[in-house]
Design an enzyme around this catalytic site. Structure first.
Site, mmCIF file in Angstrom:
data_model
loop_
_atom_site.group_PDB
_atom_site.id
_atom_site.type_symbol
_atom_site.label_atom_id
_atom_site.label_comp_id
_atom_site.label_asym_id
_atom_site.label_seq_id
_atom_site.Cartn_x
_atom_site.Cartn_y
_atom_site.Cartn_z
ATOM 1 N N PRO A 182 0.819 -1.215 0.000
ATOM 2 C CA PRO A 182 0.000 0.000 0.000
ATOM 3 C C PRO A 182 0.852 1.264 0.000
ATOM 4 O O PRO A 182 1.930 1.292 0.588
ATOM 5 C CB PRO A 182 -0.761 -0.105 1.328
ATOM 6 C CG PRO A 182 0.188 -0.845 2.230
ATOM 7 C CD PRO A 182 0.944 -1.806 1.352
ATOM 8 N N ARG A 206 -0.834 16.093 -9.245
ATOM 9 C CA ARG A 206 -1.996 15.212 -9.492
ATOM 10 C C ARG A 206 -3.135 15.892 -10.259
ATOM 11 O O ARG A 206 -3.688 15.298 -11.187
ATOM 12 C CB ARG A 206 -2.524 14.591 -8.189
ATOM 13 C CG ARG A 206 -1.529 13.663 -7.492
ATOM 14 C CD ARG A 206 -2.170 12.753 -6.458
ATOM 15 N NE ARG A 206 -2.912 11.683 -7.078
ATOM 16 C CZ ARG A 206 -4.210 11.572 -7.092
ATOM 17 N NH1 ARG A 206 -4.957 12.482 -6.486
ATOM 18 N NH2 ARG A 206 -4.805 10.574 -7.695
ATOM 19 N N CYS A 237 3.503 28.502 -16.352
ATOM 20 C CA CYS A 237 3.023 28.890 -17.679
ATOM 21 C C CYS A 237 2.404 27.708 -18.416
ATOM 22 O O CYS A 237 2.934 27.235 -19.429
ATOM 23 C CB CYS A 237 4.184 29.456 -18.475
ATOM 24 S SG CYS A 237 5.045 30.698 -17.526
ATOM 25 N N TYR A 257 1.904 10.635 -3.533
ATOM 26 C CA TYR A 257 2.112 11.148 -4.892
ATOM 27 C C TYR A 257 2.041 12.673 -4.920
ATOM 28 O O TYR A 257 1.570 13.265 -5.871
ATOM 29 C CB TYR A 257 1.108 10.505 -5.867
ATOM 30 C CG TYR A 257 1.103 8.986 -5.762
ATOM 31 C CD1 TYR A 257 2.187 8.249 -6.214
ATOM 32 C CD2 TYR A 257 0.046 8.303 -5.155
ATOM 33 C CE1 TYR A 257 2.220 6.865 -6.075
ATOM 34 C CE2 TYR A 257 0.068 6.929 -5.015
ATOM 35 C CZ TYR A 257 1.151 6.214 -5.478
ATOM 36 O OH TYR A 257 1.180 4.845 -5.328
HETATM 37 N N1 LLP Z 1 2.645 -1.692 -5.996
HETATM 38 C C1 LLP Z 1 2.907 -1.413 -7.274
HETATM 39 C C2 LLP Z 1 3.581 -2.417 -8.098
HETATM 40 C C3 LLP Z 1 2.526 -0.171 -7.813
HETATM 41 O O1 LLP Z 1 2.775 0.086 -9.093
HETATM 42 C C4 LLP Z 1 1.879 0.773 -6.985
HETATM 43 C C5 LLP Z 1 1.468 2.069 -7.524
HETATM 44 C C6 LLP Z 1 1.645 0.452 -5.639
HETATM 45 C C7 LLP Z 1 2.033 -0.790 -5.186
HETATM 46 C C8 LLP Z 1 0.977 1.395 -4.674
HETATM 47 O O2 LLP Z 1 -0.329 1.663 -5.025
HETATM 48 P P1 LLP Z 1 -1.288 2.523 -4.045
HETATM 49 O O3 LLP Z 1 -1.575 1.678 -2.813
HETATM 50 O O4 LLP Z 1 -0.584 3.766 -3.700
HETATM 51 O O5 LLP Z 1 -2.487 2.753 -4.872
HETATM 52 N N2 LLP Z 1 0.661 8.683 -9.319
HETATM 53 C C9 LLP Z 1 -0.676 8.103 -9.306
HETATM 54 C C10 LLP Z 1 -0.685 6.710 -8.742
HETATM 55 C C11 LLP Z 1 0.266 5.775 -9.460
HETATM 56 C C12 LLP Z 1 0.359 4.451 -8.787
HETATM 57 C C13 LLP Z 1 1.477 3.683 -9.348
HETATM 58 N N3 LLP Z 1 1.668 2.413 -8.732
HETATM 59 C C14 LLP Z 1 -1.617 9.024 -8.512
HETATM 60 O O6 LLP Z 1 -1.171 10.059 -8.033
HETATM 61 O O7 LLP Z 1 -2.791 8.727 -8.418
#
Ligand code: LLP
Length: 404
Positions: free
Chosen positions: A269, A307, A338, A367
């Protein structure tokens, strides 16, 4: 994080006062929130006794990772830099998994030298590369294979990763070929099946579909995986929406489909651990009035917090000091950069704002700083951690001389 009278506080630190000490914009994190999220996450999945590997990409601040480590989590990393940062924070290599479609030779070598728990590989070529390095180093390397379960995560298309057209993981056919190949290898040991279908997921259905696919494949190939790594992806509410992820249903589905195997569950997570533990504090530089709306021009831009520009994400904006006077105009909160996408949110009916006042962009712990950049040659903001009333500078504001 809450208002005390009309002033916003992070734990018991008055934000208006804090902002006198640091240049805006700056990130501010609450240790209390972080801790609560971790305790809740562990509690929700208590029946599984999982290994929880925090996704460093969501927040790579060293002080934050150190706290997360102290609260018992391992790390999910996707680059040499993230792996080095996790190790620097004191995370045990045996609690680190390495994901990503394009790990370079040097990154794989580094991960092998550091003896991390698992390298979750995402292609045949990567498996062969790991085997080559392992052979050279005369080591046996533990790996996982990331399966692409062809499951629609029903989230923003830009953050979905588990459908067949996505670049992530391997399909069932290649997965099975790799299992059979690795069984005969002297240098690699297949310990894990891993998946990650996307981020900001609210429904259990996509997860359930993913679990069904895992169950079908594992029972078909009759291979005992020491670990099944289910990735991350659990969503958090950003606006006032009522959507709440039902952890209990997810845990039940995991037990239903995978309970019969002896595999230890791993989670990765990110957002659900740090998302709501961080805010971005910004000052209003100018207010530009037009007939239909007022542009509230902030000193935070899309380089500081990406984001909204990147995904059209909507984060709540609230004032540091609440007032009773309200305005009927549309307030459009924008940054100084800009680009037309450098805007955070349009709000109808907000309290009356003045130049030099402070506002807060909410839920930016995940993020946020990790996606920030030096675009327009702007310095990255400071990051402040509030822990038991203590003000910790988790990262200083970047100086121009650091990158010019
Ligand atoms: N494991 C893997 C292999 C991943 O690619 C990711 C996120 C996570 C775990 C963690 O996921 P989470 O629990 O945070 O959802 N920048 C985007 C989100 C990109 C997520 C990329 N991978 C945003 O700001 O929404």
């Amino acid at each position: 994080m809450k208002y005390i009278k009309s002033n916003f506080h992070v734990e018991d630190v008055n934000l208006q006062k804090l902002a006198k000490k640091f240049d805006t914009p700056f990130y501010c994190y609450s240790y209390e929130k972080l801790k609560k999220n971790i305790i809740n996450f562990k509690y929700h999945f208590r029946k599984l006794n999982p290994l929880i590997c925090f996704a460093i990409k969501s927040n790579s601040n060293l002080s934050i990772i150190k706290e997360i480590k102290k609260l018992g989590l391992g790390a999910d990393v996707v680059s040499k830099g993230e792996l080095a940062q996790a190790l620097k924070a004191g995370i045990n290599p045996k609690q680190i998994v390495f994901s990503g479609v394009g790990k370079s030779h040097l990154e794989l070598k580094y991960a092998i030298e550091k003896k991390i728990l698992l390298i979750n590989s995402e292609s045949k070529s990567e498996v062969f590369e790991i085997e080559k390095i392992a052979k050279l180093k005369k080591k046996i390397v533990n790996i996982g294979i990331r399966l692409n379960p062809n499951t629609d995560a029903k989230t923003l298309s830009k953050i979905s990763t588990g459908k067949k057209g996505d670049k992530f993981g391997v399909n069932e056919k290649i997965f099975i070929e790799l299992v059979n190949y690795i069984k005969k290898s002297k240098y690699i040991n297949l310990k894990c099946l891993s998946v990650h279908i996307g981020s900001q997921i609210f429904e259990n259905k996509p997860y359930e579909k993913m679990l069904k696919v895992i169950n079908r494949i594992v029972s078909k190939i009759k291979y005992e995986f020491e670990y099944i790594d289910l990735g991350g992806g659990i969503g958090i509410p950003y606006q006032n929406e009522k959507k709440i992820f039902n952890y209990n249903n997810y845990q039940k589905s995991i037990i239903k489909y995978l309970g019969k195997y002896n595999s230890k569950i791993i989670f990765e997570p990110g957002r659900s651990i740090v998302g709501n533990a961080g805010i971005l504090v910004s000052k209003i530089i100018y207010i530009k009035e037009s007939q239909s709306k007022n542009f509230i021009i902030l000193d935070a831009g899309m380089n500081d917090f990406m984001r909204p520009a990147l995904y059209g994400a909507k984060h709540k904006i609230i004032p540091v000091n609440k007032k009773n006077k309200s305005s009927n105009k549309i307030y459009e909160f924008v940054g100084p950069i800009c680009e037309s996408t450098d805007k955070f949110l349009s709000i109808k009916k907000f309290q009356k704002l003045n130049e030099n006042e402070l506002i807060i962009i909410c839920d930016v712990g995940a993020y946020g700083s990790s996606l920030s950049s030096n675009y327009n040659l702007r310095s990255k903001p400071a990051e402040i951690l509030i822990k038991n009333s203590r003000i910790i500078i988790a990262k200083k504001r970047q100086k121009l001389r650091d990158f010019i």
